[in-house]
Design a protein around this motif. Structure first.
Motif, PDB file in Angstrom:
ATOM      1  N   THR A  44       0.818  -1.212   0.000  1.00  0.00           N
ATOM      2  CA  THR A  44       0.000   0.000   0.000  1.00  0.00           C
ATOM      3  C   THR A  44       0.853   1.264   0.000  1.00  0.00           C
ATOM      4  O   THR A  44       0.411   2.308  -0.472  1.00  0.00           O
ATOM      5  N   SER A  48       0.199   4.799  -2.398  1.00  0.00           N
ATOM      6  CA  SER A  48      -0.570   5.739  -1.581  1.00  0.00           C
ATOM      7  C   SER A  48      -0.468   7.170  -2.101  1.00  0.00           C
ATOM      8  O   SER A  48      -1.419   7.940  -1.999  1.00  0.00           O
ATOM      9  N   GLU A  51      -2.638   7.132  -5.571  1.00  0.00           N
ATOM     10  CA  GLU A  51      -4.056   6.768  -5.514  1.00  0.00           C
ATOM     11  C   GLU A  51      -5.016   7.964  -5.562  1.00  0.00           C
ATOM     12  O   GLU A  51      -6.066   7.872  -6.193  1.00  0.00           O
ATOM     13  N   ALA A  58      -6.006   0.594  -6.649  1.00  0.00           N
ATOM     14  CA  ALA A  58      -6.146  -0.527  -5.710  1.00  0.00           C
ATOM     15  C   ALA A  58      -6.976  -1.643  -6.321  1.00  0.00           C
ATOM     16  O   ALA A  58      -6.647  -2.823  -6.171  1.00  0.00           O
ATOM     17  N   TYR A  90      -2.974  -6.761   1.870  1.00  0.00           N
ATOM     18  CA  TYR A  90      -2.521  -5.379   1.730  1.00  0.00           C
ATOM     19  C   TYR A  90      -1.624  -5.030   2.898  1.00  0.00           C
ATOM     20  O   TYR A  90      -1.911  -5.402   4.039  1.00  0.00           O
TER      21      TYR A  90
END
Length: 163
Positions: A44, A48, A51, A58, A90
């Motif tokens: 993740t 990040s 996103e 994701a 994740y």
């Protein structure tokens, strides 16, 4: 007294080294009549920052992981592995593989591919396989080479070969 593995955890990420690890894990699982647990940990931290600009990232990572793991599962079962589980998680691959997932499934062997990173990348973020070797509470096999055994059927090790 021979060591027998029952719960094998194989970390795959789509790399060539991870594919080699998967192929070697199939032979080990068949020889040991073990459960093969195929895992892909979606890091993740790696998306990040991106996103907010692409909220579908994701979802696409999840779909890629599921498709890859299900293809590996079919291949393992057709090669004779009776029990295959797939896990998409994740978090940080380093801690998820060596701590969380391995303990949850009671892994007695973790198999992963050697890193494809260069020296600078290893210095900055560290090798996942190196972290697994240092922190896992079970045996770890780090695969660095493609299988070279010529007499193994369909690219898998036989009980006469080494794995």
């Amino acid at each position: 007294m021979a060591l027998v593995y029952k719960q094998i955890l194989v970390a795959v990420d789509g790399s060539k080294e991870a594919e080699w690890a998967f192929r070697k894990s199939v032979g080990i699982a068949v020889r040991n009549n073990a459960t093969l647990n195929l895992v892909n940990v979606i890091d993740t931290r790696s998306f990040s920052a991106i996103e907010p600009y692409d909220p579908s990232l994701a979802d696409r990572a999840q779909k890629f992981a599921e498709e890859m793991l299900n293809n590996y599962k079919e291949e393992a079962m057709s090669a004779g592995v009776k029990n295959v589980n797939v896990l998409v998680e994740y978090g940080s691959p380093k801690s998820m593989i060596s701590w969380d997932i391995s303990r949850r499934i009671h892994a007695d062997l973790i198999i992963c591919g050697a890193t494809g990173m260069n020296a600078v990348e290893r210095f900055l973020i560290g090798s996942i396989s190196e972290h697994i070797v240092r922190s896992a509470k079970c045996d770890v096999l780090v695969v660095r080479t493609e299988q070279a055994q010529d007499d193994a059927p369909s690219g898998y090790y036989t009980s006469e070969g080494s794995g």
